[in-house]
Every structure is written in structure tokens, then in C-alpha cells.
Motif scaffolding. Structure first.
Motif, PDB file in Angstrom:
ATOM      1  N   LEU A   1     139.882  50.042  15.417  1.00 25.85           N
ATOM      2  CA  LEU A   1     139.865  48.588  15.582  1.00 25.85           C
ATOM      3  C   LEU A   1     140.285  47.885  14.303  1.00 25.85           C
ATOM      4  CD1 LEU A   1     136.698  47.745  17.714  1.00 25.85           C
ATOM      5  CD2 LEU A   1     139.065  47.168  18.253  1.00 25.85           C
ATOM      6  N   ALA A   2     139.805  48.401  13.169  1.00 29.25           N
ATOM      7  CA  ALA A   2     140.166  47.781  11.891  1.00 29.25           C
ATOM      8  C   ALA A   2     141.667  47.870  11.646  1.00 29.25           C
ATOM      9  CB  ALA A   2     139.399  48.461  10.754  1.00 29.25           C
ATOM     10  N   GLU A   3     142.268  49.013  11.951  1.00 27.82           N
ATOM     11  CA  GLU A   3     143.713  49.183  11.753  1.00 27.82           C
ATOM     12  C   GLU A   3     144.507  48.272  12.679  1.00 27.82           C
ATOM     13  OE1 GLU A   3     144.314  53.303  12.401  1.00 27.82           O
ATOM     14  OE2 GLU A   3     143.466  53.936  10.464  1.00 27.82           O
ATOM     15  N   VAL A   4     144.121  48.258  13.968  1.00 30.18           N
ATOM     16  CA  VAL A   4     144.860  47.437  14.929  1.00 30.18           C
ATOM     17  C   VAL A   4     144.654  45.961  14.647  1.00 30.18           C
ATOM     18  CG1 VAL A   4     145.106  46.868  17.362  1.00 30.18           C
ATOM     19  CG2 VAL A   4     144.738  49.222  16.684  1.00 30.18           C
ATOM     20  N   SER A   5     143.432  45.584  14.271  1.00 35.83           N
ATOM     21  CA  SER A   5     143.164  44.176  13.958  1.00 35.83           C
ATOM     22  C   SER A   5     143.976  43.731  12.757  1.00 35.83           C
ATOM     23  CB  SER A   5     141.672  43.964  13.692  1.00 35.83           C
ATOM     24  OG  SER A   5     140.911  44.245  14.844  1.00 35.83           O
ATOM     25  N   ALA A   6     144.138  44.632  11.780  1.00 31.93           N
ATOM     26  CA  ALA A   6     144.948  44.288  10.612  1.00 31.93           C
ATOM     27  C   ALA A   6     146.403  44.091  10.995  1.00 31.93           C
ATOM     28  CB  ALA A   6     144.826  45.385   9.553  1.00 31.93           C
ATOM     29  N   ASP A   7     146.896  44.961  11.894  1.00 35.92           N
ATOM     30  CA  ASP A   7     148.291  44.839  12.335  1.00 35.92           C
ATOM     31  C   ASP A   7     148.523  43.565  13.130  1.00 35.92           C
ATOM     32  OD1 ASP A   7     148.920  47.201  11.137  1.00 35.92           O
ATOM     33  OD2 ASP A   7     148.675  48.408  12.958  1.00 35.92           O
ATOM     34  N   SER A   8     147.497  43.148  13.864  1.00 35.09           N
ATOM     35  CA  SER A   8     147.654  41.970  14.722  1.00 35.09           C
ATOM     36  C   SER A   8     146.891  40.775  14.180  1.00 35.09           C
ATOM     37  CB  SER A   8     147.153  42.276  16.139  1.00 35.09           C
ATOM     38  OG  SER A   8     145.788  42.654  16.112  1.00 35.09           O
ATOM     39  N   SER A   9     146.532  40.823  12.878  1.00 37.48           N
ATOM     40  CA  SER A   9     145.721  39.759  12.294  1.00 37.48           C
ATOM     41  C   SER A   9     146.423  38.430  12.425  1.00 37.48           C
ATOM     42  CB  SER A   9     145.456  40.062  10.818  1.00 37.48           C
ATOM     43  OG  SER A   9     146.676  40.106  10.099  1.00 37.48           O
ATOM     44  N   GLY A  10     145.606  37.420  12.659  1.00 35.12           N
ATOM     45  CA  GLY A  10     146.161  36.086  12.834  1.00 35.12           C
ATOM     46  C   GLY A  10     146.459  35.777  14.262  1.00 35.12           C
ATOM     47  N   GLY A  11     146.544  36.807  15.121  1.00 35.80           N
ATOM     48  CA  GLY A  11     146.769  36.570  16.541  1.00 35.80           C
ATOM     49  C   GLY A  11     147.954  35.677  16.783  1.00 35.80           C
ATOM     50  N   GLY A  12     147.690  34.582  17.500  1.00 33.69           N
ATOM     51  CA  GLY A  12     148.758  33.666  17.848  1.00 33.69           C
ATOM     52  C   GLY A  12     149.366  32.993  16.644  1.00 33.69           C
ATOM     53  N   ASP A  13     148.519  32.705  15.589  1.00 33.10           N
ATOM     54  CA  ASP A  13     149.043  32.043  14.403  1.00 33.10           C
ATOM     55  C   ASP A  13     150.113  32.893  13.733  1.00 33.10           C
ATOM     56  OD1 ASP A  13     147.352  29.966  14.819  1.00 33.10           O
ATOM     57  OD2 ASP A  13     145.806  30.666  13.430  1.00 33.10           O
ATOM     58  N   ARG A  14     149.851  34.204  13.618  1.00 34.08           N
ATOM     59  CA  ARG A  14     150.841  35.077  12.979  1.00 34.08           C
ATOM     60  C   ARG A  14     152.096  35.152  13.824  1.00 34.08           C
ATOM     61  NH1 ARG A  14     150.102  41.441  11.279  1.00 34.08           N
ATOM     62  NH2 ARG A  14     152.253  41.775  10.671  1.00 34.08           N
ATOM     63  N   ALA A  15     151.924  35.242  15.136  1.00 36.97           N
ATOM     64  CA  ALA A  15     153.085  35.318  16.016  1.00 36.97           C
ATOM     65  C   ALA A  15     153.949  34.066  15.876  1.00 36.97           C
ATOM     66  CB  ALA A  15     152.640  35.496  17.463  1.00 36.97           C
ATOM     67  N   VAL A  16     153.292  32.920  15.768  1.00 43.07           N
ATOM     68  CA  VAL A  16     154.037  31.670  15.620  1.00 43.07           C
ATOM     69  C   VAL A  16     154.793  31.641  14.292  1.00 43.07           C
ATOM     70  CG1 VAL A  16     153.785  29.176  15.318  1.00 43.07           C
ATOM     71  CG2 VAL A  16     152.547  30.337  17.146  1.00 43.07           C
ATOM     72  N   LYS A  17     154.132  32.113  13.216  1.00 46.19           N
ATOM     73  CA  LYS A  17     154.800  32.132  11.910  1.00 46.19           C
ATOM     74  C   LYS A  17     155.993  33.074  11.915  1.00 46.19           C
ATOM     75  CE  LYS A  17     150.658  30.960   9.254  1.00 46.19           C
ATOM     76  NZ  LYS A  17     149.668  31.435   8.250  1.00 46.19           N
ATOM     77  N   ASP A  18     155.804  34.265  12.509  1.00 44.17           N
ATOM     78  CA  ASP A  18     156.919  35.215  12.586  1.00 44.17           C
ATOM     79  C   ASP A  18     158.059  34.642  13.399  1.00 44.17           C
ATOM     80  OD1 ASP A  18     155.494  36.984  11.090  1.00 44.17           O
ATOM     81  OD2 ASP A  18     154.828  38.210  12.784  1.00 44.17           O
ATOM     82  N   LEU A  19     157.706  33.984  14.497  1.00 48.64           N
ATOM     83  CA  LEU A  19     158.729  33.397  15.348  1.00 48.64           C
ATOM     84  C   LEU A  19     159.456  32.272  14.620  1.00 48.64           C
ATOM     85  CD1 LEU A  19     160.066  33.368  18.103  1.00 48.64           C
ATOM     86  CD2 LEU A  19     158.272  31.828  18.897  1.00 48.64           C
TER      87      LEU A  19
END
Length: 381
Positions: free
Chosen positions: A105-123
Motif C-alpha cells: 500500500l505504501a508503494e502504490v500510494s506513493a506512486d499514485s500520491s496526490g490522486g486527482g491533483d497529481r493527475a491534473v498537474k501531469d495533464l
């Protein structure tokens, strides 16, 4: 010395519980705010928090996870649906029959940290890159066109002077070759820009789905529902067309989870979602509002007509006899309760939601497996 990390961990856990809204009081040691206290939460909000707290607790117990700040944060993201990437990873892990460990969970949460916020920034970064590339390609096309025009004008001017036919033909051939090579280069740049634009469109569609679609049922989520509710409320006030809202909640859902497990519970949620979706036509909008709760809007229908349609779905579900295919154990009778309110009778659509939720609560207290209409005294004057 040995107990210090425990105290720190407990303090951190309290902070996280407060941050994600499971506790209404402030964490120990946090200074009191000087601003005025917020308004008291409604019964619906308190029940929603209790449901979320129960889901988080069950998630931690089902997967034998220690109660730490990290596991609480991950459990909150999974149970609330705030991080679609993490939800997808958890679902895939379950399908593979692999354990959900704290380390994983810690590894996956780190990869997907930020959830929607990170996705929006990447986009946003990809959009900036795509816009820059398209702008560069457009500029090159404009430059090539200008150069082509200038060179063509110069060649025409040359034709007005003394002509050497062989020299003129050779010059025109060189000009044509140069322009052809430049055109092909520009076409390749435009092709790359078109491919990048198509990729960006796919990313935008994916981001939109993640932001507004429930990962488990495929229905719109709470965010999408509330946006539609506000829009329909405004249109209904203008047109005078009836508008009703309904809250539905699966009866005794905790017992289903406790008896059959959360994966079976997820399947029941999908079955109920499909049952409710069958009564939705162009005049109806359905969403998963959270947990085992669904919200529906009925456009152009009064409370009695909305009740009749929703009650038909309730009866259809209650007559089904479902079996857990993994264990061959029957689920028993699966039912839901609901509450309906006339949105146009309220000064604020949120008040209509609260009234429908209160009617749902009365249906639960009255024996479940029934639909009730919000009381008139809850309506605005």
C-alpha cells in the motif's frame, strides 16, 4: 525512550483522522481557532462520516493492517474513492488474490500520491507541451508559406528579364524540390502534433472519467451528481418543471459484508446500481453518492410518479434470490430503502437532499425495504 515513537504515531494518527473528517473535534495539542465555529453538521453528514469510518475500519481489519497514519490515509483514499488510481490498483490486486500489505500500500500510494491533483498537474504539463508543439508546427507552416510566397515572387520577377530557358527550367526545378522537401517536413511536424493532440484528448477523457465516474459501478459519482443537481435546480426554477431527488441505501449492507466479505459486497452494490439504472430514462439521472448509497434525480416527475417508478425497482430487487458464486451461499433477500423530496419546494437544493435523506432515515427506522416521501413541514416557506 521506547514509548516515544508510539506517542508520536498516535498524535499523527489523530491528526490524520481529524484531517479526513472522521472526528469533529480538533486533535490534541492543536491550538484553538480564533475564527467563528462552523455550523453544526447535518444528520446526513454525520451518518456519512459514520459510514466512512466503518468502511475504513473494515478495510483495515479485513486486510489485517496495523493502524498507522500511512494505513489510515490509504484506507481513506480507497474507501472514499478520492484516488481512482489507487482504487484500480487495489481491485487488480484482489483479482490476483494477492494480499494488501502495508508495504504494498505504501508503494502504490506513493506512486499514485496526490490522486486527482497529481493527475491534473501531469495533464497540465502534457497540455503545455502539446500546445507548444502545435504552436511550433503552426509557426513553421506559416514561415514556410511566407518563404514560398517570397521565393515565388522573386522567380516571377526573374521571368520579366532576359530569359535563358535552360537556366530558368533548372531554377524552377530546384525551387520545386526545395519547396517539396520543406512541405514534407512541415507535414511530418503537423502529423506529430495531431498524434499528440489525440493522446491529450485521451488523457482528458481519462481525467474526466476519474473525476466524475465511480470506479466500482461506472455510474456518475457524488461530485458529478451535485453539479447536475445545481444545474437542474436552476433550470427547474425557470421553467417550473417538477424535479424530485431520491436517496437510496442498501438495507443491512454491513451484515452482507460481515457474512460474505467486501468483494461480495461490491458485487451487491453493482447489482443494485444496475437495478436502479434500469428505471432511468432521459428524465432520470442516477449516481453512486458514496458507500452503499445512491442518489437519483427525476426531471418532469412529481413525487408520486417518482415514488411509483422507484418502488417498482425496489420490488424487482426484493424478488430476486442471489447466491454468492464463490461460496455457493445465498445472500438472502437484498433490499434497499429510499427517501424522495420535491426539489422545487426548497430554497436550496442541498435542503432537498437533506430532506430526502431524512425520509430515507425514517424508512430505515420504519422497517426498511420501503420508499418514503419527505414530510411537508421540511419544505421552505
Amino acid at each position: 525512550m521506547a514509548t516515544q515513537p508510539v506517542h508520536i504515531e498516535q498524535a499523527n494518527a489523530g491528526t490524520i483522522l481529524h484531517r479526513i473528517g472522521l472526528f469533529g473535534h480538533r486533535p490534541a495539542g492543536e491550538p484553538e481557532a480564533h475564527e467563528s465555529a462552523p455550523a453544526a453538521s447535518t444528520k446526513a453528514e454525520r451518518r456519512a462520516r459514520r459510514r466512512l469510518a466503518n468502511d475504513i475500519r473494515n478495510f483495515l481489519l479485513d486486510h489485517d493492517l496495523e493502524i498507522t497514519p500511512a494505513s489510515l490515509a490509504s484506507a481513506h483514499e480507497v474507501c472514499s474513492g478520492l484516488n481512482p488510481a489507487l482504487n484500480r490498483a487495489v481491485d487488480e490486486r484482489k483479482l490476483e488474490c494477492m494480499p494488501l500489505t502495508a508495504q504494498w500500500l505504501a508503494e502504490v500510494s506513493a506512486d499514485s500520491s496526490g490522486g486527482g491533483d497529481r493527475a491534473v498537474k501531469d495533464l497540465a504539463k502534457k497540455l503545455e507541451s502539446g500546445i507548444e508543439q502545435l504552436s511550433r508546427a503552426t509557426k513553421n507552416v506559416r514561415l514556410a508559406t511566407t518563404e514560398y510566397g517570397d521565393e515565388l515572387e522573386r522567380r516571377v520577377d526573374d521571368l520579366s528579364g532576359p530569359l535563358d530557358q535552360d537556366q530558368m527550367i533548372a531554377g524552377l526545378a530546384d525551387f520545386a524540390k526545395a519547396m517539396l522537401a520543406r512541405s514534407r517536413q512541415t507535414e511530418e511536424e503537423l502529423r506529430k502534433s495531431e498524434l499528440e493532440t489525440a493522446r491529450l484528448r485521451e488523457n482528458l477523457d481519462r481525467a474526466r472519467r476519474d473525476a466524475e465516474v465511480d470506479y466500482l459501478t461506472g455510474l456518475p459519482n457524488r461530485r458529478a451528481f451535485e453539479a447536475v443537481l445545481n444545474a437542474e435546480y436552476g433550470e427547474g426554477r425557470t421553467s417550473g418543471e417538477p424535479l424530485c431527488v431520491a436517496f437510496c441505501d442498501i438495507d443491512r449492507f454491513k451484515a452482507i459484508n460481515d457474512t460474505h466479505g467486501h468483494e461480495a459486497g461490491d458485487r451487491i452494490i453493482r447489482v443494485v446500481a444496475q437495478t436502479l439504472a434500469t428505471i432511468c430514462r432521459e428524465d432520470c439521472y442516477i449516481a453512486r453518492h458514496g458507500g452503499e448509497e445512491f442518489a437519483m434525480l427525476f426531471r418532469g416527475l412529481g413525487r408520486a410518479d417518482a415514488l411509483a417508478r422507484l418502488d417498482a425497482a425496489r420490488e424487482e430487487l426484493a424478488q430476486r434470490r442471489m447466491i454468492n458464486r464463490r461460496t455457493d451461499k445465498p445472500f438472502g433477500i437484498v433490499t434497499f430503502s429510499g427517501g424522495i423530496a420535491d426539489v422545487s419546494s426548497f430554497a436550496d437544493p442541498r435542503d432537498a437532499l437533506a430532506a430526502a435523506d431524512e425520509a430515507l432515515y425514517r424508512a430505515k427506522e420504519g422497517g426498511r425495504n420501503r420508499i418514503l416521501i419527505a414530510e411537508d413541514h421540511a419544505q421552505a416557506a
